[in-house]
Design a protein around this motif. Structure first.
Motif, PDB file in Angstrom:
ATOM      1  N   PHE A 460      -6.812  17.329  29.074  1.00 27.47           N
ATOM      2  CA  PHE A 460      -5.857  16.748  30.003  1.00 27.47           C
ATOM      3  C   PHE A 460      -4.471  17.324  29.720  1.00 27.47           C
ATOM      4  O   PHE A 460      -3.995  17.259  28.586  1.00 27.47           O
ATOM      5  N   TYR A 461      -3.844  17.868  30.745  1.00 22.38           N
ATOM      6  CA  TYR A 461      -2.463  18.345  30.620  1.00 22.38           C
ATOM      7  C   TYR A 461      -1.579  17.152  31.005  1.00 22.38           C
ATOM      8  O   TYR A 461      -1.011  17.103  32.095  1.00 22.38           O
ATOM      9  N   ASP A 462      -1.480  16.177  30.086  1.00 18.63           N
ATOM     10  CA  ASP A 462      -1.123  14.839  30.530  1.00 18.63           C
ATOM     11  C   ASP A 462       0.358  14.507  30.531  1.00 18.63           C
ATOM     12  O   ASP A 462       0.732  13.413  30.921  1.00 18.63           O
ATOM     13  N   ASP A 463       1.223  15.435  30.100  1.00 21.91           N
ATOM     14  CA  ASP A 463       2.657  15.138  30.185  1.00 21.91           C
ATOM     15  C   ASP A 463       3.445  16.416  30.399  1.00 21.91           C
ATOM     16  O   ASP A 463       3.467  17.302  29.542  1.00 21.91           O
ATOM     17  N   TYR A 522      -2.602  18.252  39.411  1.00 19.62           N
ATOM     18  CA  TYR A 522      -2.203  16.865  39.174  1.00 19.62           C
ATOM     19  C   TYR A 522      -2.421  16.035  40.436  1.00 19.62           C
ATOM     20  O   TYR A 522      -2.437  16.536  41.548  1.00 19.62           O
ATOM     21  N   TYR A 523      -2.604  14.722  40.228  1.00 23.06           N
ATOM     22  CA  TYR A 523      -2.889  13.810  41.337  1.00 23.06           C
ATOM     23  C   TYR A 523      -1.610  13.250  41.941  1.00 23.06           C
ATOM     24  O   TYR A 523      -1.387  13.373  43.150  1.00 23.06           O
ATOM     25  N   VAL A 524      -0.781  12.602  41.123  1.00 22.82           N
ATOM     26  CA  VAL A 524       0.458  12.018  41.627  1.00 22.82           C
ATOM     27  C   VAL A 524       1.547  12.149  40.576  1.00 22.82           C
ATOM     28  O   VAL A 524       1.270  12.322  39.386  1.00 22.82           O
ATOM     29  N   ALA A 525       2.789  12.052  41.019  1.00 24.21           N
ATOM     30  CA  ALA A 525       3.946  12.064  40.131  1.00 24.21           C
ATOM     31  C   ALA A 525       5.010  11.164  40.742  1.00 24.21           C
ATOM     32  O   ALA A 525       4.893  10.732  41.894  1.00 24.21           O
ATOM     33  N   SER A 526       6.049  10.891  39.963  1.00 24.81           N
ATOM     34  CA  SER A 526       7.154  10.102  40.495  1.00 24.81           C
ATOM     35  C   SER A 526       8.478  10.767  40.151  1.00 24.81           C
ATOM     36  O   SER A 526       8.628  11.366  39.081  1.00 24.81           O
ATOM     37  N   LYS A 527       9.422  10.652  41.076  1.00 23.82           N
ATOM     38  CA  LYS A 527      10.777  11.161  40.881  1.00 23.82           C
ATOM     39  C   LYS A 527      11.744   9.995  41.053  1.00 23.82           C
ATOM     40  O   LYS A 527      11.738   9.322  42.087  1.00 23.82           O
ATOM     41  N   SER A 562      -4.463  17.507  43.842  1.00 18.58           N
ATOM     42  CA  SER A 562      -5.677  16.693  43.865  1.00 18.58           C
ATOM     43  C   SER A 562      -5.472  15.412  44.662  1.00 18.58           C
ATOM     44  O   SER A 562      -6.404  14.905  45.289  1.00 18.58           O
ATOM     45  N   GLY A 563      -4.254  14.870  44.657  1.00 13.22           N
ATOM     46  CA  GLY A 563      -3.969  13.684  45.448  1.00 13.22           C
ATOM     47  C   GLY A 563      -4.004  13.959  46.931  1.00 13.22           C
ATOM     48  O   GLY A 563      -4.512  13.145  47.729  1.00 13.22           O
ATOM     49  N   ILE A 564      -3.485  15.096  47.341  1.00 13.40           N
ATOM     50  CA  ILE A 564      -3.511  15.470  48.761  1.00 13.40           C
ATOM     51  C   ILE A 564      -4.947  15.595  49.240  1.00 13.40           C
ATOM     52  O   ILE A 564      -5.301  15.152  50.340  1.00 13.40           O
ATOM     53  N   ALA A 565      -5.811  16.168  48.398  1.00 21.51           N
ATOM     54  CA  ALA A 565      -7.217  16.325  48.783  1.00 21.51           C
ATOM     55  C   ALA A 565      -7.891  14.974  49.013  1.00 21.51           C
ATOM     56  O   ALA A 565      -8.872  14.881  49.746  1.00 21.51           O
TER      57      ALA A 565
END
Length: 837
Positions: A460-463, A522-527, A562-565
């Protein structure tokens, strides 16, 4: 609203599904653990041996070098004598008395102060001793304060910070509880308003519920290091704050701010934990500590710092290894940190820091003959070498339920840069601080499903989070009073900007993984972009200060490849968060040894969703219920706090706080059924009291009490996931209504310190899933309260500038649980040896 098709076909690990079905399952997306190859013990043993050898060599080098640069015997003897009088131990005082060159000091130091420091440094270089006048001026910068059982020296700047942030508690690291663990979760165990609820006392403080402040877990907390954000995105398992990756060897103190009382902080409801690192002094400092404890636990910490002139640096390393006491609950931590600072000739300061940590942990395996709490087999262990217990989960497509030998290996690199600049002569036009930070973290996870002949092995490339901030601070409203009358509070105007981009970079699998090769983005992120302004306004007199402020908060939830898919939309939220705080600070006598501080604050508390909350609300395919068509709103509430602090210097301290939080659109986040949605409202009301008293030169006592009550309303999905007989449950689960701590310490003339500590935690209601995911028959069960008694002892070895410490935790072997389903350790003990050179 009907429950989503139960997804038995796509619940990981049930049939021979491959490819997209398994990879896109809830477990594949969010979570993992990991390291090595096959059994965890082999690789742990090899790493353990090599690291112990390196640690021993480092210890010898540190010790040898320290002897070469040690002070003269006369100075050492003089310092030890004065420190012993104040703190009862030279070692306790040595770190708390270190000169702090923090942001606040720079903003309030006058040119003559800086010149005096420079003159003193020149005297040191030329071999001259400071005059009595010099030493007296230095002592004026420090006062004594009774922290629980020990009087400690406190810098004036710390007093100012406490007065400006009265809802803050400062926890001195030299007085942390002595237990088998050396990480941040342990340090907070005895604090009022803080609940520590771990699966195991070492290596498992990972999830949202491990540490709570006033009932709110990691999703609603901010963890900072000298103002720099340490939270991660929480993607792939809900690990918003991994408390196990936060060692304390380089930390001077911990600031715990409960709730939100002003505009400086946002997107948090429970509070803020700020780790303040040790600051280098003009003499080289060496601190070495090594220990052994129950369950095969060993530890080593080393810290070195020096400020020979304009430049300064610090270097620390830590190591801890333990077998744990639950099945497959091993833990190994290695950490290295480096900080460098430079005082520029134009009243500026540049600093940078680098921290690397590597954690390898085994995941606790289910160890019961029955999942039913009413069955007599529930308390019977499947493997009788370990206590009967529930198991952890391995999210993110890792098979959900760990089997013996399951692990993860997690590496994290943190980079930070700070620049402070005074404006105008002596900072008369204020101070500007700029900071930029970057996180880089990966996890390797391994699990098996023996019955299906499957291996789960992923990376996991988790951060990949980054961010920064800019703050301008200007002293205002000079009262004309003398500096002695106003030194405890300097009104300031604050303006700031901050930004955080919390994201990961997806995952991939290893060749021995049973699935076809894949690489997910990545699936989602936040700004999150924020701006704030606030000002301290004296009202009628300097001691009465009104602090209005407002914070603008902007949030964007971003859907990755991945989230868009999967049809996850982008979302945007924003709002203003105003605050108002009233502080009244007085001195009760002419000698200024008795102080009283009263405060009242009211703030609008906005909190935007974390990436996992955002993802699971809009994921229609894999969630327990399709909530994507429901509105998704920010949590929006009012936070009312009031308190009183009373202090007789180094003799008595009393702190009382009360609060009421009312939060609309409270986000219910369930990683059992993988759903995230708003409920109508949550209310939390509570009070905290702490009293510390120096009874005599030999005896001190402290006690604290926390009372809390919660209520939830209008949960639209409660009936879909809770069994019928428990659907009247309307609380935040897992909150004990009452919790208290009592401590006593005895100090002998020879320096021995002996302490006893009693912790009492009341019963609490929890929602229990019988350790099964996708359980729509959650049941309300009562977790029993408990009493636990610990003892600690420390003895100084003055001749060697060292001390030896020991502890017995849970002396009377009480049976209890911090987290329901996971028994706490029985009696445990440990010894440590520390050198301060």
């Amino acid at each position: 609203m009907k429950p989503e098709k139960k997804k038995n076909s796509t619940r990981p690990i049930q049939s021979g599904n491959k490819g997209k079905v398994i990879m896109n399952s809830p477990q594949n997306k969010k979570s993992a653990p990991g390291h090595s190859y096959h059994p965890i013990l082999r690789s742990r043993s090899e790493n353990h041996s090599s690291f112990l050898i390196i640690s021993t060599v480092v210890s010898i080098l540190f010790f040898s070098f320290s002897l070469a640069v040690a002070s003269t015997p006369e100075l050492t003897s003089q310092n030890a004598s004065s420190e012993n009088t104040a703190c009862g131990s030279p070692l306790v005082c040595s770190s708390t008395k270190t000169e702090v060159e923090s942001f606040e000091q720079l903003s309030q130091s006058a040119p003559q102060d800086r010149a005096r420091v420079s003159d003193n440094q020149q005297k040191e270089k030329s071999g001259e001793k400071q005059t009595d006048q010099d030493q007296g001026q230095e002592k004026e910068k420090k006062t004594q304060k009774l922290f629980q059982l020990e009087p400690v020296y406190v810098e004036v700047v710390d007093r100012v910070r406490e007065n400006q942030q009265p809802n803050m508690t400062v926890v001195q690291t030299d007085l942390f509880p002595l237990t088998i663990s050396n990480t941040l979760d342990t340090a907070l165990e005895r604090q009022p308003g803080v609940d520590v609820q771990r699966i195991q006392a070492i290596g498992t403080a990972l999830d949202d519920d491990s540490v709570r402040i006033r009932g709110f877990g990691a999703r609603r907390l901010l963890l900072l290091r000298d103002g720099r954000l340490l939270n991660s995105s929480g993607v792939a398992g809900g690990y918003f704050i991994d408390w196990t990756t936060v060692p304390l060897s380089s930390i001077a103190r911990i600031e715990v701010l409960k709730g939100i009382a002003d505009a400086r902080y946002g997107n948090a409801l429970g509070g803020i934990i700020n780790l303040i690192p040790k600051r280098p002094g003009s003499d080289p400092s060496f601190d070495l500590k090594s220990g052994v404890a129950s369950f095969g636990t060993t530890s080593f910490n080393a810290f070195h710092s020096w400020k020979p002139g304009a430049a300064d640096y610090s270097l620390s390393t830590s190591f801890q290894d333990s077998n744990g006491y639950l099945r497959n609950g091993s833990f190994n931590l290695k950490n290295l940190e480096f900080r460098f600072g430079y005082d520029l000739p134009w009243e500026g300061r540049l600093s940078t820091d680098l921290s690397y940590s590597r954690v390898k942990k085994g995941f606790v395996v289910f160890n019961r003959l029955s999942r039913n709490p009413q069955s007599p087999d529930y308390e019977v262990a499947a493997d009788n070498k370990y206590p009967a217990s529930d198991g952890e989960y391995m999210y993110g497509g890792m098979g959900a339920y760990p089997e013996p030998g399951a692990w993860w290996s997690k590496e994290r690199l943190l980079l930070g840069f700070n620049y402070d600049q005074q404006l105008g002569p002596g900072g008369s036009l204020g101070l500007v601080r700029l900071n930029v930070w970057k996180n880089y973290g990966n996890r390797e996870a391994y699990n098996t499903r023996t019955a299906l002949n499957r291996v789960f092995h992923k990376k996991f490339y988790d951060d990949r989070s980054w961010g920064g901030g800019l703050e301008y601070r200007l002293p205002v409203f000079s009262s004309g009073k003398t500096s002695a009358e106003t030194s405890q509070f300097q009104p300031v105007l604050l303006f700031g900007l901050d930004y955080a981009h919390l994201k990961d970079d997806g995952d991939t699998n290893y060749p021995d993984d049973f699935r076809a090769p894949f690489r997910n983005g990545y699936y989602v992120a936040s700004k999150l972009a924020n701006a704030y302004v606030q000002v301290d306004v004296p009202v009628f007199r300097p001691e009465l200060v009104l602090t209005p402020g407002v914070r603008f908060m902007s949030y964007r939830g971003v859907s990755g490849p991945s989230g868009i898919a999967e049809g996850i939309p982008n979302i945007s939220l924003s709002g203003l968060s105003p605050s108002l705080k009233l502080t009244f600070h007085t001195y009760e006598n002419v000698a200024r040894t008795q102080t009283s501080l009263v405060y009242l604050s009211l703030a609008r508390a906005l909190r935007f969703p974390t990436p996992p909350e955002f993802y699971w609300h809009y994921d229609a395919d894999d969630a327990g219920v399709d909530t994507s068509f429901l509105p998704f709103r920010a949590e929006d509430g009012l936070m009312l706090q009031a308190g009183w602090k009373y202090e007789i210097e180094a003799r008595t301290r009393v702190e009382i706080a009360a609060y009421h939080y009312s939060i609309k659109n409270y986000i219910q986040f369930d990683l059992i059924n993988f759903i995230s949605y708003n409920i109508g409202k949550a209310r939390v009301t509570g009070a905290e009291v702490e009293v510390a008293r120096q009874l005599s030169r030999s005896h001190s006592l402290f006690a604290n009490l926390t009372v809390i009550n919660s209520r939830t309303e209008d949960d639209p999905l409660l009936e879909l996931f809770v069994r019928p007989e428990d659907r009247d449950f309307n609380r935040i689960p897992g909150l004990p209504a009452v919790k208290g701590n009592l401590g006593w310490r005895w100090r002998t003339p020879g320096g021995l310190r002996l302490g006893g500590f009693l912790q009492a935690v009341g019963p609490q209601k929890v929602l229990y899933n019988r350790n099964l995911l996708w359980n729509d028959q959650l049941e309300v069960v009562e977790q029993k309260g408990y009493l636990r008694f610990d003892i600690e002892a420390t003895y100084p070895l003055t001749k060697f500038r060292a001390e030896i410490s020991g502890f017995v935790h849970n002396l009377f072997n009480a049976r209890y649980q911090e987290r329901f389903g996971f028994p706490a350790a029985g009696r445990s003990a440990g010894l440590s040896l520390r050198f301060n050179l």
